[in-house]
Scaffold this active site. Structure first.
Site, PDB file in Angstrom:
ATOM      1  CD  GLU A  73      -4.001   6.873   2.284  1.00 59.81           C
ATOM      2  OE1 GLU A  73      -3.715   5.657   2.238  1.00 59.81           O
ATOM      3  OE2 GLU A  73      -3.157   7.750   2.536  1.00 59.81           O
TER       4      GLU A  73
ATOM      5  CG  HIS B  17       0.496   6.275  -0.586  1.00 58.62           C
ATOM      6  ND1 HIS B  17      -0.657   6.879  -0.998  1.00 58.62           N
ATOM      7  CD2 HIS B  17       0.204   5.658   0.588  1.00 58.62           C
ATOM      8  CE1 HIS B  17      -1.609   6.635  -0.119  1.00 58.62           C
ATOM      9  NE2 HIS B  17      -1.121   5.892   0.854  1.00 58.62           N
TER      10      HIS B  17
ATOM     11  CG  HIS C 150      -1.637   1.252   1.490  1.00 54.36           C
ATOM     12  ND1 HIS C 150      -2.946   1.476   1.125  1.00 54.36           N
ATOM     13  CD2 HIS C 150      -1.204   2.399   2.073  1.00 54.36           C
ATOM     14  CE1 HIS C 150      -3.281   2.702   1.484  1.00 54.36           C
ATOM     15  NE2 HIS C 150      -2.250   3.285   2.069  1.00 54.36           N
ATOM     16  CD  GLU C 151       2.088   3.274   3.816  1.00 59.69           C
ATOM     17  OE1 GLU C 151       2.313   4.394   3.345  1.00 59.69           O
ATOM     18  OE2 GLU C 151       1.078   2.997   4.500  1.00 59.69           O
TER      19      GLU C 151
HETATM   20 ZN   LIG Z   1      -1.862   5.204   2.626  1.00 57.76          ZN
END
Ligand SMILES: [Zn+2]
Length: 420
Positions: A357, A281, A277-278
Site C-alpha cells: 500500500e 497496485h 493509487h489503485e
Molecule cells: Zn491500495
C-alpha cells in the site's frame, strides 16, 4: 467434555477482559508531539464531534474484531466437545446413503448452527456502524445480504468439503498436498473471477456516468499503461458511507471500479489520486504477488493442519468425539485449525500488504504530483469511515492492511519537502 468447554470459556473471558483493558485503558492513540497541528493531526481537519465519534466508533469496532475470531473457535470447540458434530453426521447418514448428499446435509446443520451463534455478533456490528452513520442499509437489506452470504458460502463449502474429504479418504497421508494442488486454480478463480461474478450478486455495476471524469481517469490509465476502456461505478451508497475504488482483471479485461460514495464525497483531484493509487497496485502486479503468497501459505497451512489434526485426534479424540480424520465430523476441527493458523499469520500478511500500500501511495504521488489533493483525500477517507488516524499497536498489526492515516500523511508531507 464439560471441562474442555468450561476451560475454553474461561480462557476466552480472560482474553476479552484483557482486550477491553488494552483497547480502552492502556492504548495511547493520541498524535505524537512532533505531528501535532500538521495535516496529519485529525484535530486540524475533523470537527471535535467527528473526532470524538471516530475515537468511540473505532474502539468499539476494534473490540468487536478481537472478540469475533476467537468466538468462532469457541463455537467449533463446543460443537465438537458437545458431540453435536457427530450428531449431525448421524442425521446425514440416516437421511441418505450417498456420500455427496451426506456432506450437503451435514454442512447444512453445521452452517446453520454456526450462523445462529455468530449472527448476533454480526448484528451488533451492523447496528454499531448504523448508529455512527457508516452503514446506511436498512435491516431488511442487511438481512438479505446475510442470507445471500449464507447460501454463497454454503455452495462454496459444499464443493470444497466434498473434494477435501474425498482426498482425505483416498490419500490419508498425502491429502494435504493434493488439496493444495487443487487450491491453486481455486485461489486464482477467486482472485480474478470474484470481482466480476460474485460481487455483482451483492451490488449494481454500471459504466461511470460522469464522462468527463471517465476521460481523465482513462488518460491517467494510459499514462500507467493500463489497457482499460471503461470505468465502472458501483452503487454502494445504499449500504455504506465508506469510500473505495480498485483496478482488477487481466490484460484487456482490466476493469476500473469506483464506489459511488467515492464520487460523491471526493473532489476530482482527490479521485484521480485514489485512482492513481489503485493503478499503482495494478502496475506493480501486487495481485500476482498476493496470489503467490496465498498459494505458499496454503501449502504450509495444509501441511501443518494435517499434522495437528492427526495429533489432536490421537490425543483428544474421545473428548472431541472424533474417531478418525476420515470422518466428516472432524470438519469443525479442520475449520478451527485453519482459522487459528490464519489468525496467527495475519500480522505477517498485513505487514506485506502495508508495504504494498505504501508503494502504491508513492506511485500515485509520483504520477499525479498533487500532494494537497492526496492529503485531503486521506483526510476525507478518515472522516467518511470515522477511522483512527493513529490506532493502537495490536490493532495495527492484526487489522491494518493499509498504513495508518498518520503514516500515510506524514509520508506525503516528507515527499513534498524533498521535492522542494
Ligand atoms: Zn491500495
Amino acid at each position: 467434555m464439560r471441562k474442555t468447554i468450561s476451560w475454553s470459556i474461561g480462557i476466552y473471558l480472560i482474553y476479552v477482559l484483557f482486550m477491553i483493558w488494552y483497547l480502552f485503558y492502556f492504548a495511547d492513540t493520541s498524535i505524537p508531539k512532533e505531528f501535532k497541528g500538521t495535516s496529519a493531526d485529525p484535530a486540524t481537519f475533523l470537527t471535535p464531534r467527528e473526532l470524538m465519534l471516530s475515537e468511540q466508533y473505532s474502539q468499539m469496532k476494534n473490540l468487536l474484531f478481537f472478540l469475533a475470531i476467537p468466538y468462532d473457535w469457541l463455537i467449533y470447540i463446543a460443537i465438537l466437545a458437545l458431540g453435536l458434530s457427530r450428531k449431525f453426521q448421524g442425521w446425514a447418514k440416516e437421511t441418505t446413503k450417498w456420500s455427496a448428499l451426506q456432506t450437503a446435509v451435514y454442512l447444512f446443520w453445521l452452517s446453520l448452527l454456526v450462523t445462529v451463534f455468530t449472527l448476533p455478533l454480526h448484528f451488533i456490528s451492523y447496528l454499531l456502524s448504523k448508529e455512527y452513520g457508516i452503514n446506511t442499509q436498512t435491516v431488511s437489506h442487511w438481512l438479505k445480504d446475510e442470507i445471500i452470504h449464507f447460501w454463497v458460502n454454503y455452495v462454496l463449502m459444499m464443493m470444497i468439503v466434498s473434494v477435501l474429504y474425498w482426498l482425505i479418504r483416498k490419500f490419508e497421508k498425502r491429502w494435504w498436498f493434493y488439496a493444495w494442488l487443487l487450491s491453486i486454480p481455486f485461489i486464482i478463480f477467486l482472485t480474478f473471477i470474484q470481482p466480476v461474478v460474485i460481487d455483482p450478486l451483492y451490488n449494481d455495476f454500471y459504466p461511470l456516468r460522469d464522462k468527463e471524469l471517465e476521460a481523465k481517469i482513462l488518460a491517467l490509465a494510459e499514462q500507467a499503461n493500463i489497457p482499460a476502456e471503461h470505468v465502472f461505478e458501483v452503487n454502494m451508497s445504499e449500504k455504506t458511507n465508506a469510500l473505495n475504488a480498485y483496478v482488477t482483471g487481466i490484460g484487456p479485461n482490466s476493469r476500473i471500479v469506483l464506489w459511488d460514495t467515492t464520487l460523491e464525497r471526493l473532489q476530482e483531484d482527490e479521485i484521480l489520486f485514489i485512482m492513481a493509487h489503485e493503478m499503482g497496485h495494478y502496475v506493480m502486479k501486487h495481485i500476482y504477488w498476493g496470489v503467490a503468497g496465498y498459494v505458499l501459505l496454503t501449502l504450509i497451512g495444509l501441511y501443518v493442519t494435517n499434522k495437528l489434526m492427526k495429533w489432536m485426534i490421537k490425543r483428544w479424540g474421545v473428548c472431541l468425539h472424533i474417531k478418525d480424520i476420515k470422518e466428516l465430523n472432524s470438519l469443525p476441527l479442520f475449520f478451527l485449525l485453519i482459522s487459528l493458523l490464519s489468525f496467527s499469520v495475519s500480522p505477517l500478511v498485513n505487514a506485506v500488504s502495508r508495504y504494498e500500500e505504501h508503494a502504491a501511495d508513492r506511485y500515485a504521488i509520483e504520477l499525479t504530483k498533487n500532494t494537497e489533493a492526496a492529503i485531503s483525500s486521506f483526510q476525507e477517507l478518515t472522516r467518511a469511515g470515522l477511522s483512527q488516524v493513529n490506532p493502537p499497536y495490536l490493532v495495527k498489526i492484526f487489522r491494518y492492511g493499509h498504513p495508518t492515516i498518520l503514516e500515510r500523511i506524514v509520508f506525503l508531507n516528507m515527499y513534498e519537502q524533498h521535492r522542494k
